[in-house]
Design an enzyme around this catalytic site. Structure first.
Site, mmCIF file in Angstrom:
data_model
loop_
_atom_site.group_PDB
_atom_site.id
_atom_site.type_symbol
_atom_site.label_atom_id
_atom_site.label_comp_id
_atom_site.label_asym_id
_atom_site.label_seq_id
_atom_site.Cartn_x
_atom_site.Cartn_y
_atom_site.Cartn_z
ATOM 1 N N TRP A 165 25.782 9.045 28.106
ATOM 2 C CA TRP A 165 26.859 9.686 28.842
ATOM 3 C C TRP A 165 27.409 8.677 29.858
ATOM 4 O O TRP A 165 26.639 7.953 30.476
ATOM 5 C CB TRP A 165 26.317 10.947 29.539
ATOM 6 C CG TRP A 165 27.328 11.600 30.431
ATOM 7 C CD1 TRP A 165 28.473 12.227 30.051
ATOM 8 C CD2 TRP A 165 27.267 11.674 31.852
ATOM 9 N NE1 TRP A 165 29.143 12.679 31.152
ATOM 10 C CE2 TRP A 165 28.432 12.355 32.281
ATOM 11 C CE3 TRP A 165 26.355 11.225 32.812
ATOM 12 C CZ2 TRP A 165 28.698 12.611 33.612
ATOM 13 C CZ3 TRP A 165 26.623 11.484 34.139
ATOM 14 C CH2 TRP A 165 27.784 12.169 34.532
ATOM 15 N N ASP A 332 37.753 23.172 33.994
ATOM 16 C CA ASP A 332 36.697 24.121 34.306
ATOM 17 C C ASP A 332 36.929 24.792 35.669
ATOM 18 O O ASP A 332 37.414 24.149 36.600
ATOM 19 C CB ASP A 332 35.383 23.312 34.343
ATOM 20 C CG ASP A 332 34.163 24.191 34.226
ATOM 21 O OD1 ASP A 332 34.318 25.416 34.244
ATOM 22 O OD2 ASP A 332 33.064 23.620 34.122
ATOM 23 N N ARG A 408 22.506 21.120 31.918
ATOM 24 C CA ARG A 408 23.576 21.539 32.812
ATOM 25 C C ARG A 408 23.523 23.044 33.051
ATOM 26 O O ARG A 408 24.528 23.736 32.990
ATOM 27 C CB ARG A 408 24.948 21.123 32.258
ATOM 28 C CG ARG A 408 25.971 20.901 33.359
ATOM 29 C CD ARG A 408 27.373 20.767 32.812
ATOM 30 N NE ARG A 408 28.277 20.371 33.880
ATOM 31 C CZ ARG A 408 29.568 20.606 33.887
ATOM 32 N NH1 ARG A 408 30.144 21.214 32.877
ATOM 33 N NH2 ARG A 408 30.306 20.224 34.890
ATOM 34 N N LYS A 441 41.297 22.181 25.881
ATOM 35 C CA LYS A 441 40.283 21.141 26.010
ATOM 36 C C LYS A 441 38.955 21.819 25.685
ATOM 37 O O LYS A 441 38.472 22.645 26.451
ATOM 38 C CB LYS A 441 40.280 20.567 27.433
ATOM 39 C CG LYS A 441 39.187 19.542 27.675
ATOM 40 C CD LYS A 441 39.281 18.943 29.074
ATOM 41 C CE LYS A 441 38.130 17.982 29.325
ATOM 42 N NZ LYS A 441 38.161 17.404 30.671
ATOM 43 N N TRP A 442 38.419 21.513 24.532
ATOM 44 C CA TRP A 442 37.240 22.213 23.985
ATOM 45 C C TRP A 442 36.002 21.370 24.276
ATOM 46 O O TRP A 442 35.793 20.337 23.654
ATOM 47 C CB TRP A 442 37.444 22.406 22.489
ATOM 48 C CG TRP A 442 36.418 23.222 21.773
ATOM 49 C CD1 TRP A 442 35.070 23.072 21.793
ATOM 50 C CD2 TRP A 442 36.679 24.315 20.883
ATOM 51 N NE1 TRP A 442 34.468 23.995 20.977
ATOM 52 C CE2 TRP A 442 35.433 24.770 20.400
ATOM 53 C CE3 TRP A 442 37.842 24.959 20.435
ATOM 54 C CZ2 TRP A 442 35.320 25.827 19.491
ATOM 55 C CZ3 TRP A 442 37.723 26.001 19.531
ATOM 56 C CH2 TRP A 442 36.476 26.434 19.074
ATOM 57 N N ASP A 443 35.223 21.840 25.210
ATOM 58 C CA ASP A 443 34.077 21.057 25.673
ATOM 59 C C ASP A 443 32.788 21.531 25.010
ATOM 60 O O ASP A 443 32.738 22.597 24.366
ATOM 61 C CB ASP A 443 33.976 21.200 27.205
ATOM 62 C CG ASP A 443 33.504 19.922 27.876
ATOM 63 O OD1 ASP A 443 32.775 19.147 27.237
ATOM 64 O OD2 ASP A 443 33.861 19.716 29.046
ATOM 65 N N MET A 444 31.733 20.765 25.187
ATOM 66 C CA MET A 444 30.406 21.100 24.626
ATOM 67 C C MET A 444 29.411 20.212 25.362
ATOM 68 O O MET A 444 29.215 19.064 25.001
ATOM 69 C CB MET A 444 30.449 20.809 23.130
ATOM 70 C CG MET A 444 29.351 21.403 22.303
ATOM 71 S SD MET A 444 27.787 20.538 22.480
ATOM 72 C CE MET A 444 27.032 20.934 20.948
ATOM 73 N N ASP A 507 33.501 10.555 30.190
ATOM 74 C CA ASP A 507 33.663 11.089 31.546
ATOM 75 C C ASP A 507 33.798 9.962 32.558
ATOM 76 O O ASP A 507 33.972 10.226 33.747
ATOM 77 C CB ASP A 507 32.453 11.959 31.921
ATOM 78 C CG ASP A 507 32.647 13.408 31.479
ATOM 79 O OD1 ASP A 507 33.748 13.739 31.019
ATOM 80 O OD2 ASP A 507 31.692 14.197 31.597
HETATM 81 C C1 GLA Z 1 32.572 17.901 31.008
HETATM 82 C C2 GLA Z 1 33.852 17.197 30.651
HETATM 83 C C3 GLA Z 1 34.667 16.958 31.891
HETATM 84 C C4 GLA Z 1 34.970 18.280 32.537
HETATM 85 C C5 GLA Z 1 33.674 19.025 32.837
HETATM 86 C C6 GLA Z 1 33.955 20.412 33.334
HETATM 87 O O1 GLA Z 1 31.739 17.066 31.757
HETATM 88 O O2 GLA Z 1 33.598 16.024 29.960
HETATM 89 O O3 GLA Z 1 35.857 16.294 31.567
HETATM 90 O O4 GLA Z 1 35.784 19.038 31.716
HETATM 91 O O5 GLA Z 1 32.841 19.107 31.698
HETATM 92 O O6 GLA Z 1 32.821 21.107 33.626
#
Ligand code: GLA
Length: 706
Positions: A165, A332, A408, A441-444, A507
């Site tokens: 990361w 978020d 997290r 923006k689809w996060d995981m 990130d």
């Molecule tokens: C991840 C994404 C970030 C942001 C955060 C929000 O870390 O990579 O860009 O969207 O989640 O919680």
């Protein structure tokens, strides 16, 4: 018995495949123009050495122990202990141009193995997928199922990528003479750690030279990739979805397919390989709903984190529009109870405390400013502190009775549970139907531990279910574009890109780190899908500071955005954002369609890359000084790829504010001129003298056909 030899041609490569006794690629390399027939391949019929089996053992697309192949087999499985060593005999072949379907069977084990292979004639990218079908009444347990591709003996150098990361796509090179290289991903998403790809070629291949074969495995779940040197000197690579124990069981007539492996041969180094993959992605993987320039983003995350105040967000939007931003994304923090990262994932309802008048005023404001509106979601996840968890503690992707570690502060949902899938689909559908949203923006953000569905291992099924959720959303909302973000960089691959339109690359917005991360990603992905944002001067992930020029130029060569609070930035920074956004808009037709070129330079402290227009009428090149120059002079820059017999006008689009005064006393003459005329041949062979540059600075050059 004589079997067919089939020849497939690309623009630059040829593949010759012998169908029997089992399907075997006998040649894959530089294009051969001669017409070939089965008898013509007799010169490559192998010897049989002493001291081993009495017959020649082919290295097939699915090696079999039962045929006498002692290396990693293509299939491992059994039927309650039986049918464990299948040998597949050629049954039939269907050919349609460059696309083959080869059907093989083992009538004793009751299994059918079908190989689908296509060599794209336009881009030279080869795609292969295997499908196994159980032909007997008793269930067949599949433990491993891989695609195998041969490599020539001379391909003894391997380039793979490690990462973590905020530091993705780091290249490492190994020399492989004996034994094997293996990478295993058990993290449940494509992962930062094991990008599913590697490149293998003859010793010394680099950006501009050398013969090599590049491989990418299109799969967003667990995988195993390996490259082997057999004791007889032959080589092969293998790619498979990594199954946990008991994951894949086939009932009668049921099938399982491997994901697709994408591969290409290059005679001219990594640049030519990237060109093939980029063209392939542009033509066959990417599906933009509307063919338009990639809009410049503002993403709110590093600007405000969880502090959502609609009036302030609207101020941010106003300022973003002034800077030239075209798509405004609230990250978020917008949904019920999401004040920090310890709660609320799963509760996909607007937080009415933060947004008492609803989301509409913000959306309408953004739209009225002429920008698109986007929003962040993380559908696959749930916080234990959420209404969803309180109502459905059994919806987890987990094995009951065991302790699940959080990541997290969150768990993953079991998307193979129809109730979970229906809930997520309903929530996302509602969100996209209720508001004028054109971007998700689809996060995981969590790795998957002990993924259980009905107590059984289920990561393969989960990965497929995630794809189904993407597909269903896209069917219902075909105009919405989606970004694949998994903590930045954790889900980047061709299969997810069939359903999405951009990656959040990392990130880490530190321009110095980004140079390396973006270079690593550029081997496989074209700039238009590589999200690259200008962060604030003080980088959040490294606490390092960079000039706006270095940040702006680093973000220029992808799908650009800004990741900060534009209201709080000072006038100089604001002017910088506006300037680099305008520059990106001016250059993006070229950047997002041209040919990516990375230059080999003797000093690793300097990184040079550019994009040349498909019709060779123009190019832009970025010269970045990463750390202190190793030598007191930086040598010359030779730029291949322009038309040798044509003249180009070289102009300097950007140079550092402090240029001569640091490590350089006097600039090379061309840098002080408005323009310099040079032929393509001069540029390719003789080049131009490079400036000596301060660390963390960059120069942008433009070449235009005269
Ligand atoms: C991840 C994404 C970030 C942001 C955060 C929000 O870390 O990579 O860009 O969207 O989640 O919680």
């Amino acid at each position: 018995m004589n079997y067919d030899a089939i020849t497939l041609h690309g623009q630059n490569s040829t593949l010759i495949l012998k169908t029997g006794p089992a399907p075997e690629i006998v040649y894959w390399g530089e294009r051969v123009n001669a017409q070939l027939h089965v008898n013509d391949i007799s010169p490559i019929t192998r010897a049989v050495p002493h001291g081993r089996l009495d017959l020649d053992v082919p290295l097939t697309l699915s090696p079999e122990h039962g045929r006498g192949m002692f290396s990693s087999p293509g299939l491992e499985g059994h039927r309650n202990g039986y049918d464990w060593s299948p040998v597949f005999a050629f049954h039939s072949l269907e050919q349609n141009g460059n696309s083959l379907k080869i059907i093989t069977e083992d009538t004793i084990a009751g299994l059918k193995l079908v190989i689908d292979l296509i060599l794209d004639p336009a881009t030279d990218v080869l795609q292969i997928r295997h499908t196994l079908t159980n032909m007997k009444p008793d269930p067949y347990q599949v433990d491993r199922f891989a695609v195998t591709l041969p490599l020539p003996e001379r391909a003894d150098e391997l380039l793979a990528f490690h990462g973590r990361w905020v530091r993705e796509f780091q290249p490492h090179q190994i020399n492989l003479k004996h034994g094997s290289y293996q990478q295993e991903n058990r993290r449940g998403r494509t992962s930062h750690e094991h990008f599913p790809a590697f490149i293998q070629g003859s010793t010394g291949f680099n950006e501009q030279q050398g013969e090599l074969w590049g491989f990418h495995f299109g799969w967003s779940g667990n995988h195993r990739l390996r490259s082997d040197v057999k004791t007889d000197g032959r080589r092969f690579m293998q790619a498979e979805a990594l199954y946990f124990a008991g994951e894949i069981q086939l009932a009668e007539n049921e099938s399982v397919s491997t994901p697709l492996i994408y591969a290409t041969y290059s005679q001219h180094g990594l640049n030519a390989m990237s060109h093939a993959f980029h063209q392939f992605v542009r033509q066959q993987i990417l599906h933009f709903p509307v063919n338009k320039p990639r809009p410049v983003h503002l993403n709110t995350w590093e600007g405000i984190y969880f502090q959502h105040d609609p009036a302030y967000i609207m101020q941010m939007a106003t300022q973003a529009a002034r800077l030239g931003v075209e798509r405004f994304i609230i990250d978020d923090g917008w949904f019920k109870g999401r004040d920090h990262d310890r709660a609320a994932l799963g509760d996909w309802y607007l937080d009415e405390k933060k947004y008492p008048d609803g989301l509409e005023p913000v959306v309408n404001h953004v739209r009225a400013l002429g920008m698109e509106f986007g929003i962040w979601v993380e559908p696959e996840m749930i916080n234990p502190d959420s209404d969803l968890f309180r109502a459905h503690p059994d919806w987890l992707l987990a094995v009951p009775g065991y302790h699940q570690p959080t990541g997290r502060n969150q768990y993953a949902l079991d998307l193979q549970n129809p109730a979970v899938f229906a809930y997520l689909l309903e929530r996302l559908d509602d969100l996209l139907s209720r508001y004028d949203i054109s971007y998700l923006k689809w996060d995981m953000n969590r790795e998957i531990v002990q993924p259980g569905h009905d107590s059984k291992a289920a990561i393969t099924g989960q990965t497929q279910a995630v794809y189904r959720l993407f597909d269903e959303i896209r069917t219902r909302h075909p105009l919405v574009e989606i970004e694949s973000c998994a903590s930045g960089g954790g889900r980047i691959d061709f299969e997810v890109l069939k359903r999405t339109h951009r990656f959040w690359t990392s990130d880490n917005n530190d321009a110095l780190e980004r140079q390396q991360i973006q270079r690593g990603m550029s081997y496989f992905f074209p700039p238009e899908v590589m999200g690259s944002h200008i962060g604030s001067a003080h980088c959040h992930s490294t606490a390092r500071s960079h000039s706006i020029a270095f940040r702006g130029l680093t973000a220029l060569f992808g799908h650009m955005g800004v990741e900060l609070d534009p209201v709080k930035e000072n006038a100089e920074e604001q002017a910088g954002f506006a300037h680099f956004i305008a520059l990106h808009k001016q250059l993006r037709p070229l950047l997002h369609s041209g040919k990516v070129v990375r230059i080999d330079h003797h000093d690793p402290a300097m990184m040079i890359n550019g994009v040349i227009a498909a019709d060779q009428t123009e190019a832009v090149f970025l010269i970045s000084q990463l750390t202190m120059p190793t030598y007191s002079l930086s040598g010359s820059l030779r730029l291949p790829g322009l038309q040798a017999d044509k003249n180009y006008c070289l102009t300097v689009l950007e140079k550092p504010a402090r240029f001569d005064g640091g490590v350089m006393k006097t600039q090379p003459q061309w840098l002080t001129q408005d323009e310099t005329i040079l032929s393509g041949e001069w540029l390719a062979k003789i080049g131009i003298a490079l400036p000596v540059m301060d660390p963390e600075s960059a120069v942008l050059l433009q070449f235009k056909l005269v």
